[in-house]
Design a protein around this motif. Structure first.
Motif, short mmCIF file in Angstrom:
data_model
loop_
_atom_site.label_atom_id
_atom_site.label_comp_id
_atom_site.label_asym_id
_atom_site.label_seq_id
_atom_site.Cartn_x
_atom_site.Cartn_y
_atom_site.Cartn_z
N MET A 1 57.12 57.54 32.92
CA MET A 1 57.36 56.96 34.22
C MET A 1 56.17 56.12 34.65
SD MET A 1 58.33 58.64 37.92
CE MET A 1 59.07 60.01 37.19
N ALA A 2 55.03 56.75 34.94
CA ALA A 2 53.85 56.02 35.39
C ALA A 2 52.85 55.92 34.25
CB ALA A 2 53.22 56.73 36.58
N GLU A 3 52.22 54.78 34.17
CA GLU A 3 51.20 54.60 33.14
C GLU A 3 49.96 55.39 33.52
OE1 GLU A 3 50.22 50.64 31.96
OE2 GLU A 3 52.27 49.98 32.30
N VAL A 4 49.40 56.06 32.52
CA VAL A 4 48.19 56.80 32.76
C VAL A 4 47.05 55.81 32.95
CG1 VAL A 4 46.58 58.47 31.77
CG2 VAL A 4 49.04 58.71 31.35
N GLY A 5 46.24 56.05 33.93
CA GLY A 5 45.09 55.18 34.15
C GLY A 5 45.34 53.98 35.02
N VAL A 6 46.48 53.89 35.68
CA VAL A 6 46.75 52.75 36.54
C VAL A 6 45.75 52.73 37.69
CG1 VAL A 6 48.43 51.69 38.12
CG2 VAL A 6 49.19 52.62 35.95
N GLY A 7 45.45 53.90 38.23
CA GLY A 7 44.47 53.99 39.30
C GLY A 7 43.09 53.56 38.84
N GLU B 1 34.25 27.77 38.10
CA GLU B 1 34.45 28.82 37.10
C GLU B 1 34.56 30.19 37.77
OE1 GLU B 1 32.10 30.94 33.38
OE2 GLU B 1 31.41 29.00 34.10
N LYS B 2 33.67 30.48 38.71
CA LYS B 2 33.70 31.78 39.41
C LYS B 2 34.97 31.91 40.25
CE LYS B 2 30.01 33.43 37.74
NZ LYS B 2 30.12 34.51 36.76
N GLN B 3 35.39 30.83 40.89
CA GLN B 3 36.61 30.88 41.68
C GLN B 3 37.83 31.11 40.79
OE1 GLN B 3 36.48 27.29 44.00
NE2 GLN B 3 35.09 28.16 45.53
N SER B 4 37.84 30.51 39.61
CA SER B 4 38.93 30.73 38.66
C SER B 4 38.96 32.19 38.20
CB SER B 4 38.80 29.81 37.46
OG SER B 4 38.97 28.47 37.84
N GLN B 5 37.78 32.73 37.90
CA GLN B 5 37.69 34.14 37.51
C GLN B 5 38.16 35.04 38.64
OE1 GLN B 5 33.60 34.80 36.41
NE2 GLN B 5 33.80 33.78 34.44
N LEU B 6 37.79 34.69 39.85
CA LEU B 6 38.18 35.48 41.01
C LEU B 6 39.69 35.44 41.21
CD1 LEU B 6 36.87 37.17 43.25
CD2 LEU B 6 36.73 35.09 44.62
N LEU B 7 40.29 34.27 41.08
CA LEU B 7 41.75 34.16 41.20
C LEU B 7 42.46 34.97 40.12
CD1 LEU B 7 42.22 30.38 42.05
CD2 LEU B 7 42.73 32.33 43.52
N ASN B 8 41.95 34.92 38.90
CA ASN B 8 42.54 35.69 37.82
C ASN B 8 42.42 37.19 38.07
OD1 ASN B 8 43.78 35.99 35.25
ND2 ASN B 8 41.79 36.46 34.37
N ALA B 9 41.27 37.62 38.55
CA ALA B 9 41.07 39.05 38.85
C ALA B 9 42.01 39.49 39.97
CB ALA B 9 39.62 39.32 39.21
N TYR B 10 42.16 38.66 41.01
CA TYR B 10 43.09 39.00 42.09
C TYR B 10 44.53 39.04 41.60
CZ TYR B 10 40.10 39.21 46.23
OH TYR B 10 39.19 39.59 47.18
N ARG B 11 44.89 38.15 40.68
CA ARG B 11 46.24 38.17 40.12
C ARG B 11 46.49 39.48 39.39
NH1 ARG B 11 48.04 37.75 35.35
NH2 ARG B 11 46.09 36.97 34.50
N LEU C 1 48.77 46.60 41.52
CA LEU C 1 49.22 47.24 42.75
C LEU C 1 50.75 47.23 42.85
CD1 LEU C 1 46.64 45.95 45.39
CD2 LEU C 1 46.84 48.26 44.46
N GLU C 2 51.37 46.13 42.43
CA GLU C 2 52.83 46.06 42.44
C GLU C 2 53.42 47.09 41.48
OE1 GLU C 2 53.90 42.03 41.55
OE2 GLU C 2 53.23 41.29 43.49
N ASP C 3 52.81 47.25 40.30
CA ASP C 3 53.28 48.25 39.34
C ASP C 3 53.17 49.65 39.93
OD1 ASP C 3 53.84 46.27 37.51
OD2 ASP C 3 52.02 46.59 36.31
N MET C 4 52.03 49.91 40.57
CA MET C 4 51.82 51.23 41.16
C MET C 4 52.81 51.47 42.29
SD MET C 4 48.40 52.91 42.78
CE MET C 4 47.68 53.49 41.27
#
Length: 112
Positions: free
Chosen positions: A1-7, A55-65, A71-74
């Motif tokens: 059901m839930a993936e282990v380690g999602v948290g 570059e940092k803003q792109s990394q930040l956007l990717n991390a937020y994605r 969070l949606e999976d959880m």
């Protein structure tokens, strides 16, 4: 059901977001033109800053994605658990109703 380690994954992504955000903040504001340098040197300095910032803003956007997907999976897992619990409660309620009905039918009638 839930993936282990999602948290743990969400915690890790949150830490990554904080790290990238602090790196972006450490870049400071765009560089000011220095009058003692020629225009091309000032443009090179500005370009270097913009490249790092982008570059940092792109990394930040990717991390937020990734963070929002986790969070949606959880949240989806939480809703699945909620539905499962609701179904279990319905089944238990039905079993209790049958059990009470069976008890009432088995009771001998008191003699008068």
């Amino acid at each position: 059901m839930a993936e282990v380690g999602v948290g743990e994954m969400i915690y890790s992504l949150r830490k990554q977001i904080q790290k990238i955000q602090s790196e972006l903040d450490a870049l400071g504001t765009p560089v000011k033109d220095m009058p003692e340098l020629i225009s091309s040197a000032n443009l090179l300095r500005s370009n270097e800053y913009l490249l790092k910032s982008n570059e940092k803003q792109s990394q930040l956007l990717n991390a937020y994605r990734q963070y929002s997907e986790s969070l949606e999976d959880m949240l989806s897992t939480v809703f699945e658990i909620q539905i499962d619990l609701k179904n279990i409660l319905k089944e238990q309620s039905a079993l209790l109703s049958k059990h009470k009905t069976a008890k009432k039918q088995k009771r001998p009638k008191p003699k008068k």
